[in-house]
Design a protein around this motif. Structure first.
Motif, PDB file in Angstrom:
ATOM      1  N   ALA A 150      12.314  66.983 -53.642  1.00  0.00           N
ATOM      2  CA  ALA A 150      11.425  66.553 -54.723  1.00  0.00           C
ATOM      3  C   ALA A 150      12.129  66.673 -56.072  1.00  0.00           C
ATOM      4  O   ALA A 150      12.016  65.783 -56.924  1.00  0.00           O
ATOM      5  CB  ALA A 150      10.149  67.387 -54.710  1.00  0.00           C
ATOM      6  N   ALA A 151      12.858  67.769 -56.266  1.00  0.00           N
ATOM      7  CA  ALA A 151      13.591  67.953 -57.512  1.00  0.00           C
ATOM      8  C   ALA A 151      14.690  66.898 -57.690  1.00  0.00           C
ATOM      9  O   ALA A 151      15.028  66.528 -58.814  1.00  0.00           O
ATOM     10  CB  ALA A 151      14.194  69.358 -57.564  1.00  0.00           C
ATOM     11  N   ALA A 152      15.220  66.398 -56.572  1.00  0.00           N
ATOM     12  CA  ALA A 152      16.264  65.375 -56.630  1.00  0.00           C
ATOM     13  C   ALA A 152      15.688  63.969 -56.750  1.00  0.00           C
ATOM     14  O   ALA A 152      16.446  62.993 -56.799  1.00  0.00           O
ATOM     15  CB  ALA A 152      17.151  65.473 -55.389  1.00  0.00           C
ATOM     16  N   GLY A 153      14.348  63.842 -56.791  1.00  0.00           N
ATOM     17  CA  GLY A 153      13.729  62.535 -56.942  1.00  0.00           C
ATOM     18  C   GLY A 153      13.650  61.731 -55.669  1.00  0.00           C
ATOM     19  O   GLY A 153      13.513  60.501 -55.719  1.00  0.00           O
ATOM     20  N   LEU A 154      13.719  62.386 -54.501  1.00  0.00           N
ATOM     21  CA  LEU A 154      13.685  61.678 -53.222  1.00  0.00           C
ATOM     22  C   LEU A 154      12.294  61.617 -52.604  1.00  0.00           C
ATOM     23  O   LEU A 154      12.097  60.896 -51.621  1.00  0.00           O
ATOM     24  CB  LEU A 154      14.650  62.355 -52.226  1.00  0.00           C
ATOM     25  CG  LEU A 154      16.107  62.475 -52.678  1.00  0.00           C
ATOM     26  CD1 LEU A 154      16.933  63.151 -51.611  1.00  0.00           C
ATOM     27  CD2 LEU A 154      16.676  61.099 -53.011  1.00  0.00           C
ATOM     28  N   LEU A 155      11.343  62.371 -53.135  1.00  0.00           N
ATOM     29  CA  LEU A 155       9.989  62.404 -52.590  1.00  0.00           C
ATOM     30  C   LEU A 155       8.980  62.090 -53.686  1.00  0.00           C
ATOM     31  O   LEU A 155       9.220  62.346 -54.870  1.00  0.00           O
ATOM     32  CB  LEU A 155       9.676  63.782 -51.991  1.00  0.00           C
ATOM     33  CG  LEU A 155      10.554  64.268 -50.840  1.00  0.00           C
ATOM     34  CD1 LEU A 155      10.108  65.664 -50.409  1.00  0.00           C
ATOM     35  CD2 LEU A 155      10.522  63.312 -49.664  1.00  0.00           C
ATOM     36  N   GLU A 156       7.846  61.548 -53.247  1.00  0.00           N
ATOM     37  CA  GLU A 156       6.743  61.342 -54.174  1.00  0.00           C
ATOM     38  C   GLU A 156       6.179  62.697 -54.590  1.00  0.00           C
ATOM     39  O   GLU A 156       6.009  63.587 -53.760  1.00  0.00           O
ATOM     40  CB  GLU A 156       5.638  60.517 -53.513  1.00  0.00           C
ATOM     41  CG  GLU A 156       6.064  59.106 -53.130  1.00  0.00           C
ATOM     42  CD  GLU A 156       6.188  58.194 -54.342  1.00  0.00           C
ATOM     43  OE1 GLU A 156       5.754  58.611 -55.434  1.00  0.00           O
ATOM     44  OE2 GLU A 156       6.704  57.080 -54.189  1.00  0.00           O
ATOM     45  N   THR A 157       5.897  62.866 -55.868  1.00  0.00           N
ATOM     46  CA  THR A 157       5.360  64.123 -56.382  1.00  0.00           C
ATOM     47  C   THR A 157       4.061  63.857 -57.123  1.00  0.00           C
ATOM     48  O   THR A 157       3.805  62.725 -57.551  1.00  0.00           O
ATOM     49  CB  THR A 157       6.365  64.798 -57.337  1.00  0.00           C
ATOM     50  OG1 THR A 157       6.672  63.886 -58.402  1.00  0.00           O
ATOM     51  CG2 THR A 157       7.638  65.170 -56.601  1.00  0.00           C
ATOM     52  N   PRO A 158       3.219  64.895 -57.268  1.00  0.00           N
ATOM     53  CA  PRO A 158       1.964  64.695 -58.002  1.00  0.00           C
ATOM     54  C   PRO A 158       2.231  64.210 -59.417  1.00  0.00           C
ATOM     55  O   PRO A 158       3.085  64.749 -60.121  1.00  0.00           O
ATOM     56  CB  PRO A 158       1.327  66.089 -58.001  1.00  0.00           C
ATOM     57  CG  PRO A 158       1.960  66.806 -56.860  1.00  0.00           C
ATOM     58  CD  PRO A 158       3.347  66.266 -56.734  1.00  0.00           C
ATOM     59  N   ALA A 159       1.505  63.176 -59.819  1.00  0.00           N
ATOM     60  CA  ALA A 159       1.707  62.613 -61.159  1.00  0.00           C
ATOM     61  C   ALA A 159       1.192  63.583 -62.199  1.00  0.00           C
ATOM     62  O   ALA A 159       0.105  64.141 -62.069  1.00  0.00           O
ATOM     63  CB  ALA A 159       0.982  61.276 -61.287  1.00  0.00           C
ATOM     64  N   ALA A 160       1.997  63.821 -63.200  1.00  0.00           N
ATOM     65  CA  ALA A 160       1.593  64.712 -64.286  1.00  0.00           C
ATOM     66  C   ALA A 160       0.582  64.006 -65.184  1.00  0.00           C
ATOM     67  O   ALA A 160       0.597  62.791 -65.349  1.00  0.00           O
ATOM     68  CB  ALA A 160       2.810  65.138 -65.108  1.00  0.00           C
ATOM     69  N   ALA A 161      -0.324  64.784 -65.748  1.00  0.00           N
ATOM     70  CA  ALA A 161      -1.334  64.202 -66.635  1.00  0.00           C
ATOM     71  C   ALA A 161      -0.658  63.642 -67.877  1.00  0.00           C
ATOM     72  O   ALA A 161       0.170  64.314 -68.508  1.00  0.00           O
ATOM     73  CB  ALA A 161      -2.361  65.265 -67.036  1.00  0.00           C
TER      74      ALA A 161
END
Length: 281
Positions: free
Chosen positions: A209-220
């Protein structure tokens, strides 16, 4: 009552038996030291061995029934050549550390201690209770360094459709996770499916996730800054701009701004600079 408090008391009294934490898991002790831990959220030794192909489910069931009274199933598997001693000990080590991380710190309504109870595999490794607590804290800190939010731990693993980098390096575990991710399965569920420890699977998910390979919760989204009203300066008498006087040749002075050029070499240079900047993103 926190299971950690009761476990510390049992360690001080040199107790031998099994501490049952309801349906959450079980801690097996021998003379005050932990010899094995099971947690409902993590793969057990039996699951790790069967998924890896080292032994069949039927073989595990037969060994468990045969050694239920003597609690020396691990020794029997080693004698029969199913596993080496090192393989068994390494598997018990990994499963115990994995289960301890998810079980310790939990509040259990009615933990019960059953004196004399033993695991069917027998004693393959010893762990000091304070040492296990320290290892759990170290693992938690490492997770937070990789990705400082626990939201990903309970969300399905969803790979991104397009990555921004040109090259990606993955570990073997990260590759397995991406291959088995179906946008419905959480990291803990994936760990059981592929026969990997739950903690290392969580860590790999957070690192991806930190490397940008997974979808992550969208920040407000942050609220836009308030618009500022631009006020034009008041005109003062005599302050109007005056035309520049001509130079000695009868021409007006040249502007200090660079001239706009349509030279193809300038355009190619800009394109190369843009490509280089995109490569660094």
């Amino acid at each position: 009552m926190p299971i950690d408090d009761m476990l510390s008391e049992l360690a001080e009294s040199k107790a031998t038996g099994a501490l049952k934490a309801g349906r959450s898991g079980t801690v097996y002790l021998s003379k005050g030291r932990v010899c094995y831990v099971e947690c409902a959220r993590t793969p057990t030794v039996e699951e790790l061995l069967t998924v890896s192909g080292r032994i069949t489910s039927h073989g595990v069931k037969t060994a468990r029934q045969t050694t239920a009274a003597t609690a020396d199933g691990g020794d029997m598997l080693v004698r029969r050549g199913v596993l080496s001693r090192g393989e068994l000990q390494l598997c018990v080590l990994g499963a115990t550390l994995d289960a301890s991380f998810f079980l310790f710190g939990a509040n259990v309504p009615k933990p019960r201690f059953r004196e004399g109870d033993r695991h069917w595999l027998g004693i393959q490794w010893f762990f000091d209770v304070p040492g296990l607590f320290r290892e759990c804290h170290r693992r938690r800190a490492r997770l937070d360094r990789a990705w400082p939010s626990a939201e990903l731990d309970s969300r399905p693993v969803v790979p991104v459709r397009r990555i921004r980098a040109h090259h990606v390096m993955l570990t073997a575990l990260q590759w397995e996770i991406l291959l088995n991710a179906d946008a419905d399965t959480t990291p803990i569920e994936l760990a059981k499916r592929i026969g990997r420890p739950a903690y290392t699977t969580l860590l790999a998910v957070r690192e991806m996730a930190a490397a940008g390979l997974l979808e992550t919760p969208a920040a407000a989204p942050e609220p836009p800054p308030p618009e500022k009203r631009l006020e034009l300066p008041k005109r003062v008498a005599g302050s109007a701009p005056r035309p520049e006087p001509p130079n000695g040749n009868g021409r007006r002075a040249q502007s200090s701004f660079p001239e706009i050029s349509g030279d193809p070499s300038d355009v190619n240079l800009l394109i190369r600079l843009r490509n280089a900047l995109e490569a660094f993103q």
